[in-house]
Design a protein around this motif. Structure first.
Motif, PDB file in Angstrom:
ATOM      1  N   SER A 150       0.826  -1.200   0.000  1.00 35.28           N
ATOM      2  CA  SER A 150       0.000   0.000   0.000  1.00 35.28           C
ATOM      3  C   SER A 150       0.863   1.252   0.000  1.00 35.28           C
ATOM      4  O   SER A 150       0.570   2.218  -0.720  1.00 35.28           O
ATOM      5  CB  SER A 150      -0.924  -0.002   1.220  1.00 35.28           C
ATOM      6  OG  SER A 150      -1.820  -1.092   1.171  1.00 35.28           O
ATOM      7  N   ALA A 151       1.920   1.241   0.796  1.00 36.29           N
ATOM      8  CA  ALA A 151       2.821   2.396   0.839  1.00 36.29           C
ATOM      9  C   ALA A 151       3.496   2.597  -0.509  1.00 36.29           C
ATOM     10  O   ALA A 151       3.635   3.731  -0.981  1.00 36.29           O
ATOM     11  CB  ALA A 151       3.858   2.199   1.942  1.00 36.29           C
ATOM     12  N   TYR A 152       3.906   1.502  -1.160  1.00 38.62           N
ATOM     13  CA  TYR A 152       4.587   1.599  -2.448  1.00 38.62           C
ATOM     14  C   TYR A 152       3.667   2.220  -3.497  1.00 38.62           C
ATOM     15  O   TYR A 152       4.112   3.041  -4.315  1.00 38.62           O
ATOM     16  CB  TYR A 152       5.040   0.211  -2.900  1.00 38.62           C
ATOM     17  CG  TYR A 152       5.743   0.210  -4.238  1.00 38.62           C
ATOM     18  CD1 TYR A 152       7.097   0.517  -4.336  1.00 38.62           C
ATOM     19  CD2 TYR A 152       5.046  -0.088  -5.420  1.00 38.62           C
ATOM     20  CE1 TYR A 152       7.747   0.535  -5.566  1.00 38.62           C
ATOM     21  CE2 TYR A 152       5.692  -0.073  -6.645  1.00 38.62           C
ATOM     22  CZ  TYR A 152       7.032   0.233  -6.707  1.00 38.62           C
ATOM     23  OH  TYR A 152       7.665   0.264  -7.936  1.00 38.62           O
ATOM     24  N   HIS A 154       1.112   4.157  -2.836  1.00 38.29           N
ATOM     25  CA  HIS A 154       0.504   5.364  -2.274  1.00 38.29           C
ATOM     26  C   HIS A 154      -0.986   5.171  -2.018  1.00 38.29           C
ATOM     27  O   HIS A 154      -1.817   6.032  -2.321  1.00 38.29           O
ATOM     28  CB  HIS A 154       0.740   6.566  -3.202  1.00 38.29           C
ATOM     29  CG  HIS A 154       2.182   6.807  -3.533  1.00 38.29           C
ATOM     30  ND1 HIS A 154       3.100   7.263  -2.601  1.00 38.29           N
ATOM     31  CD2 HIS A 154       2.881   6.617  -4.679  1.00 38.29           C
ATOM     32  CE1 HIS A 154       4.290   7.370  -3.161  1.00 38.29           C
ATOM     33  NE2 HIS A 154       4.197   6.975  -4.420  1.00 38.29           N
ATOM     34  N   SER A 156      -3.840   4.393   0.901  1.00 39.48           N
ATOM     35  CA  SER A 156      -4.019   4.555   2.341  1.00 39.48           C
ATOM     36  C   SER A 156      -4.162   3.198   3.030  1.00 39.48           C
ATOM     37  O   SER A 156      -4.880   2.322   2.552  1.00 39.48           O
ATOM     38  CB  SER A 156      -5.262   5.403   2.625  1.00 39.48           C
ATOM     39  OG  SER A 156      -5.541   5.433   4.016  1.00 39.48           O
ATOM     40  N   CYS A 173      -4.236  -2.678  -4.594  1.00 36.63           N
ATOM     41  CA  CYS A 173      -2.872  -3.165  -4.836  1.00 36.63           C
ATOM     42  C   CYS A 173      -2.854  -4.220  -5.932  1.00 36.63           C
ATOM     43  O   CYS A 173      -1.953  -4.224  -6.789  1.00 36.63           O
ATOM     44  CB  CYS A 173      -2.287  -3.756  -3.544  1.00 36.63           C
ATOM     45  SG  CYS A 173      -1.858  -2.544  -2.277  1.00 36.63           S
ATOM     46  N   GLU A 176      -2.922  -2.725  -9.328  1.00 38.45           N
ATOM     47  CA  GLU A 176      -1.620  -2.152  -9.675  1.00 38.45           C
ATOM     48  C   GLU A 176      -0.607  -3.244  -9.993  1.00 38.45           C
ATOM     49  O   GLU A 176       0.196  -3.117 -10.930  1.00 38.45           O
ATOM     50  CB  GLU A 176      -1.106  -1.276  -8.524  1.00 38.45           C
ATOM     51  CG  GLU A 176      -1.943  -0.041  -8.249  1.00 38.45           C
ATOM     52  CD  GLU A 176      -1.979   0.908  -9.437  1.00 38.45           C
ATOM     53  OE1 GLU A 176      -0.975   1.007 -10.165  1.00 38.45           O
ATOM     54  OE2 GLU A 176      -3.034   1.558  -9.640  1.00 38.45           O
TER      55      GLU A 176
END
Length: 221
Positions: A150-152, A154, A156, A173, A176
């Motif tokens: 999720s951080a990769y 962007h 939340s 995710c 993506e």
């Protein structure tokens, strides 16, 4: 949907699926119990429906589990028991491909044990584990937890470790990851749709299906 044969782990992106997540009383699929089930149904890349329910595990929830997911005994006291919750989830997911993060070694084991106990068989839905997909298309990441993905991307991660929130995170995710997978070469087993992996045998290297021993397809390199 429920029979004697388990579904296969697929290695390719599929646009129609049910992403799902479980919260449990612990990590042992043989002794712990499900306390929450959630899912998001996607058809042709578009979200069509959602499902979410707490589950009464008919036992006290350990404090260590509550510290992770925030689910307490009071919250599940009036919730349906696993037989009703699982009936509803299976009706929701039908024969769709299941998608989840780390489900190959965790969530699917809980589902299989629950269906065996309740119905005397296992669900035969094929499934895609985004943990394996992430390791394949994002080898540069040091860690592949859902919050790392999720951080990769962007996305939340607010509300992580509640089932429906994790489903929303992983659904985004997965889409993506599917875009990234289209840019790399993944050897797909023509027999079951799993990933072909390089292995060493008596006569040297060969491609073997990642779903071995259920699928024994091999191919020379």
């Amino acid at each position: 949907m429920v029979g004697n044969k388990r579904g296969k782990r697929l290695a390719k992106y599929e646009p129609s699926y049910v992403v799902f997540d479980l919260e449990t009383t612990g990590i042992n699929s043989n002794t712990d119990r499900i306390v929450e089930v959630a899912g998001i149904k996607v058809v042709g890349g578009k979200v069509e429906d959602t499902f979410s329910t707490l589950v009464n595990p008919e036992r006290s929830i350990p404090k260590r589990a509550t510290m992770v997911n925030g689910i307490t005994d009071e919250m599940v006291a009036g919730a349906p028991k696993i037989n009703h919750a699982l009936d509803e989830f299976l009706s929701f997911s039908e024969n769709h491909i299941l998608v989840g993060h780390n489900i190959h070694t965790f969530d699917m084991k809980f589902i299989y044990n629950a269906t065996e106990e309740l119905y005397g068989g296992v669900i035969d839905n094929d499934y895609i584990d985004t943990l394996y997909l992430s390791r394949k298309v994002l080898p540069q990441l040091r860690h592949h937890k859902l919050v790392d993905l999720s951080a990769y991307f962007h996305i939340s991660s607010e509300g992580a470790h509640r089932a429906l929130n994790d489903c929303w995170m992983n659904q985004k995710c997965y889409e993506e990851l599917g875009k990234l997978q289209s840019n790399i070469t993944v050897e797909i087993c023509p027999k079951c749709g799993g990933e072909l992996m390089k292995r060493n045998g008596k006569f040297g290297e060969f491609f073997g299906c990642g779903n071995y021993p259920e699928c024994r397809y091999t191919r020379n390199i």
